[in-house]
Design a protein around this motif. Sequence first.
Motif, PDB file in Angstrom:
ATOM      1  N   HIS A 138      81.714  47.719  23.362  1.00  0.00           N
ATOM      2  CA  HIS A 138      81.776  47.520  24.787  1.00  0.00           C
ATOM      3  C   HIS A 138      80.848  46.762  25.530  1.00  0.00           C
ATOM      4  O   HIS A 138      79.621  46.790  25.231  1.00  0.00           O
ATOM      5  CB  HIS A 138      81.903  48.834  25.397  1.00  0.00           C
ATOM      6  CG  HIS A 138      83.174  49.710  24.864  1.00  0.00           C
ATOM      7  ND1 HIS A 138      84.506  49.790  25.140  1.00  0.00           N
ATOM      8  CD2 HIS A 138      83.257  50.287  23.847  1.00  0.00           C
ATOM      9  CE1 HIS A 138      85.105  50.762  24.627  1.00  0.00           C
ATOM     10  NE2 HIS A 138      84.403  51.112  23.421  1.00  0.00           N
ATOM     11  N   LEU A 139      81.170  45.998  26.593  1.00  0.00           N
ATOM     12  CA  LEU A 139      80.218  45.437  27.481  1.00  0.00           C
ATOM     13  C   LEU A 139      80.750  45.580  28.886  1.00  0.00           C
ATOM     14  O   LEU A 139      82.190  45.301  28.957  1.00  0.00           O
ATOM     15  CB  LEU A 139      80.163  43.756  27.211  1.00  0.00           C
ATOM     16  CG  LEU A 139      79.647  43.553  25.585  1.00  0.00           C
ATOM     17  CD1 LEU A 139      79.636  41.826  25.516  1.00  0.00           C
ATOM     18  CD2 LEU A 139      77.847  43.887  25.642  1.00  0.00           C
ATOM     19  N   ALA A 140      79.866  46.006  29.825  1.00  0.00           N
ATOM     20  CA  ALA A 140      80.660  46.350  31.096  1.00  0.00           C
ATOM     21  C   ALA A 140      79.257  45.957  32.324  1.00  0.00           C
ATOM     22  O   ALA A 140      78.112  46.241  31.711  1.00  0.00           O
ATOM     23  CB  ALA A 140      81.276  47.522  31.204  1.00  0.00           C
ATOM     24  N   LEU A 141      80.036  45.572  33.204  1.00  0.00           N
ATOM     25  CA  LEU A 141      78.784  45.552  34.362  1.00  0.00           C
ATOM     26  C   LEU A 141      79.000  47.041  35.036  1.00  0.00           C
ATOM     27  O   LEU A 141      79.840  47.221  35.486  1.00  0.00           O
ATOM     28  CB  LEU A 141      79.189  44.369  35.380  1.00  0.00           C
ATOM     29  CG  LEU A 141      79.324  42.867  34.783  1.00  0.00           C
ATOM     30  CD1 LEU A 141      79.853  42.024  35.670  1.00  0.00           C
ATOM     31  CD2 LEU A 141      77.807  42.548  34.533  1.00  0.00           C
ATOM     32  N   LEU A 142      77.581  47.446  35.434  1.00  0.00           N
ATOM     33  CA  LEU A 142      77.411  48.697  36.116  1.00  0.00           C
ATOM     34  C   LEU A 142      76.361  48.484  36.957  1.00  0.00           C
ATOM     35  O   LEU A 142      75.580  47.702  36.961  1.00  0.00           O
ATOM     36  CB  LEU A 142      77.267  49.639  35.269  1.00  0.00           C
ATOM     37  CG  LEU A 142      78.336  50.445  34.365  1.00  0.00           C
ATOM     38  CD1 LEU A 142      79.268  49.729  33.351  1.00  0.00           C
ATOM     39  CD2 LEU A 142      77.919  51.547  33.669  1.00  0.00           C
ATOM     40  N   PRO A 143      76.424  49.577  37.989  1.00  0.00           N
ATOM     41  CA  PRO A 143      75.156  49.816  38.844  1.00  0.00           C
ATOM     42  C   PRO A 143      74.254  50.099  38.039  1.00  0.00           C
ATOM     43  O   PRO A 143      74.286  50.966  37.196  1.00  0.00           O
ATOM     44  CB  PRO A 143      75.833  50.842  39.986  1.00  0.00           C
ATOM     45  CG  PRO A 143      77.206  50.741  39.958  1.00  0.00           C
ATOM     46  CD  PRO A 143      77.724  50.454  38.508  1.00  0.00           C
ATOM     47  N   PRO A 144      72.897  49.514  38.488  1.00  0.00           N
ATOM     48  CA  PRO A 144      71.669  50.057  37.620  1.00  0.00           C
ATOM     49  C   PRO A 144      71.564  51.612  37.592  1.00  0.00           C
ATOM     50  O   PRO A 144      71.320  52.107  36.419  1.00  0.00           O
ATOM     51  CB  PRO A 144      70.556  49.567  38.278  1.00  0.00           C
ATOM     52  CG  PRO A 144      71.368  48.310  38.973  1.00  0.00           C
ATOM     53  CD  PRO A 144      72.552  48.561  39.488  1.00  0.00           C
ATOM     54  N   ALA A 145      71.990  52.153  38.616  1.00  0.00           N
ATOM     55  CA  ALA A 145      71.705  53.683  38.501  1.00  0.00           C
ATOM     56  C   ALA A 145      72.392  54.512  37.516  1.00  0.00           C
ATOM     57  O   ALA A 145      72.264  55.382  36.832  1.00  0.00           O
ATOM     58  CB  ALA A 145      71.910  54.224  39.835  1.00  0.00           C
ATOM     59  N   MET A 146      73.925  53.865  37.493  1.00  0.00           N
ATOM     60  CA  MET A 146      74.741  54.310  36.495  1.00  0.00           C
ATOM     61  C   MET A 146      74.276  53.823  35.070  1.00  0.00           C
ATOM     62  O   MET A 146      74.534  54.635  34.025  1.00  0.00           O
ATOM     63  CB  MET A 146      76.279  53.921  36.807  1.00  0.00           C
ATOM     64  CG  MET A 146      77.322  54.550  35.730  1.00  0.00           C
ATOM     65  SD  MET A 146      78.800  54.083  36.474  1.00  0.00           S
ATOM     66  CE  MET A 146      80.092  55.144  35.487  1.00  0.00           C
ATOM     67  N   THR A 147      73.815  52.847  34.849  1.00  0.00           N
ATOM     68  CA  THR A 147      73.566  52.605  33.488  1.00  0.00           C
ATOM     69  C   THR A 147      72.309  53.280  33.227  1.00  0.00           C
ATOM     70  O   THR A 147      72.193  53.907  32.106  1.00  0.00           O
ATOM     71  CB  THR A 147      72.750  50.925  33.538  1.00  0.00           C
ATOM     72  OG1 THR A 147      73.886  50.320  33.889  1.00  0.00           O
ATOM     73  CG2 THR A 147      72.274  50.599  32.156  1.00  0.00           C
ATOM     74  N   MET A 148      71.280  53.824  34.224  1.00  0.00           N
ATOM     75  CA  MET A 148      70.059  54.677  33.848  1.00  0.00           C
ATOM     76  C   MET A 148      70.627  56.164  33.356  1.00  0.00           C
ATOM     77  O   MET A 148      70.332  56.705  32.424  1.00  0.00           O
ATOM     78  CB  MET A 148      69.094  54.652  35.024  1.00  0.00           C
ATOM     79  CG  MET A 148      68.646  53.359  35.252  1.00  0.00           C
ATOM     80  SD  MET A 148      67.492  53.066  33.745  1.00  0.00           S
ATOM     81  CE  MET A 148      66.157  54.017  34.053  1.00  0.00           C
ATOM     82  N   ARG A 149      71.644  56.606  34.047  1.00  0.00           N
ATOM     83  CA  ARG A 149      72.243  57.672  33.850  1.00  0.00           C
ATOM     84  C   ARG A 149      72.691  57.739  32.349  1.00  0.00           C
ATOM     85  O   ARG A 149      72.548  58.804  31.583  1.00  0.00           O
ATOM     86  CB  ARG A 149      73.220  58.273  34.888  1.00  0.00           C
ATOM     87  CG  ARG A 149      72.506  58.686  36.133  1.00  0.00           C
ATOM     88  CD  ARG A 149      73.848  59.581  36.978  1.00  0.00           C
ATOM     89  NE  ARG A 149      74.711  58.563  37.115  1.00  0.00           N
ATOM     90  CZ  ARG A 149      75.062  57.940  38.361  1.00  0.00           C
ATOM     91  NH1 ARG A 149      74.099  57.476  39.240  1.00  0.00           N
ATOM     92  NH2 ARG A 149      76.356  57.086  38.389  1.00  0.00           N
ATOM     93  N   THR A 150      73.512  56.739  32.173  1.00  0.00           N
ATOM     94  CA  THR A 150      74.292  56.647  30.671  1.00  0.00           C
ATOM     95  C   THR A 150      73.067  56.643  29.578  1.00  0.00           C
ATOM     96  O   THR A 150      73.476  57.040  28.674  1.00  0.00           O
ATOM     97  CB  THR A 150      75.011  55.522  30.838  1.00  0.00           C
ATOM     98  OG1 THR A 150      75.901  55.502  31.932  1.00  0.00           O
ATOM     99  CG2 THR A 150      76.088  55.334  29.453  1.00  0.00           C
ATOM    100  N   LEU A 151      72.096  55.956  29.843  1.00  0.00           N
ATOM    101  CA  LEU A 151      71.017  55.791  28.690  1.00  0.00           C
ATOM    102  C   LEU A 151      70.494  57.047  28.493  1.00  0.00           C
ATOM    103  O   LEU A 151      70.118  57.377  27.453  1.00  0.00           O
ATOM    104  CB  LEU A 151      69.909  54.881  29.239  1.00  0.00           C
ATOM    105  CG  LEU A 151      70.398  53.343  29.538  1.00  0.00           C
ATOM    106  CD1 LEU A 151      69.133  52.316  29.916  1.00  0.00           C
ATOM    107  CD2 LEU A 151      70.945  52.708  28.280  1.00  0.00           C
ATOM    108  N   ARG A 152      70.413  57.744  29.564  1.00  0.00           N
ATOM    109  CA  ARG A 152      69.754  59.245  29.525  1.00  0.00           C
ATOM    110  C   ARG A 152      70.404  60.268  28.821  1.00  0.00           C
ATOM    111  O   ARG A 152      70.221  61.026  28.135  1.00  0.00           O
ATOM    112  CB  ARG A 152      69.141  59.778  30.844  1.00  0.00           C
ATOM    113  CG  ARG A 152      68.015  59.206  31.297  1.00  0.00           C
ATOM    114  CD  ARG A 152      67.440  59.739  32.548  1.00  0.00           C
ATOM    115  NE  ARG A 152      68.246  60.106  33.667  1.00  0.00           N
ATOM    116  CZ  ARG A 152      68.439  59.375  34.861  1.00  0.00           C
ATOM    117  NH1 ARG A 152      67.546  58.133  34.764  1.00  0.00           N
ATOM    118  NH2 ARG A 152      69.335  59.528  35.627  1.00  0.00           N
TER     119      ARG A 152
END
Length: 234
Positions: free
Chosen positions: A14-28
């Motif tokens: 999957h590839l998607a555009l997300l707000p940076p804060a949501m990306t950071m939460r998902t990485l953690r």
Amino acid sequence: MGNWDDGPMLHSFHLALLPPAMTMRTLRRRPRAAGLRHAECLALMRLGSPALSVERMQLRRLAMFAEWDDESALERFLADDDLGRRLNDGWHVRLQYLRRYGEVAALADLPVQAGKWDPDEPIVAVTLARLKLPELPRFLKWGRPVERLVAHHPGTTFATAAIRPPRTFSTFTIWHSVRAMTDMVHGRSAVPQAHTHAVAMTEQHRRDFHHESAFMRFRPLSEHGTWEGRRLLP
């Protein structure tokens, strides 16, 4: 986690555009859902970009590589999960697993080979690696020429890389054919610096960059959505 023989396992990227804060939460914290066997969530990188640049970790662009019990589990995730709905607004490809070289513990249930292929059919390649941090300078030295080779290779329709700090790296490439991909791997492509991948493999075998790594081959089954305004499969 189930076993390979449990049923019609499916993979997706999957590839998607997300707000940076949501990306950071998902990485953690990787997603959890019924029927989701494993997921790797990473921030996109631009292949061949300078080692110290904003292009090396794009927090507005999330990649997810996932292993599912079956297609219905993926469909439920895309419909019912907060992250899934954001991914559903992006692009993804559904994949049939065929072959791996190497191994990562999180995907140890995959057999070495699970199918056959025609050398002229399109193919998707996914690499997943856990870097030995002291090997980072060597990894960059030998890896970035390969990134540039793959990024501009005429045999690909799309190529990207992604990272989850501090040590997980992945690449994702779509090839017009299995033959084009294997020619690149072995330095047989009629392109500038065609030897760089074969040279990097020799260096990897001499002293491994990674704690664990796998190169996986998939047959694309179906493409959903668009990325940057276009479809990506050949």
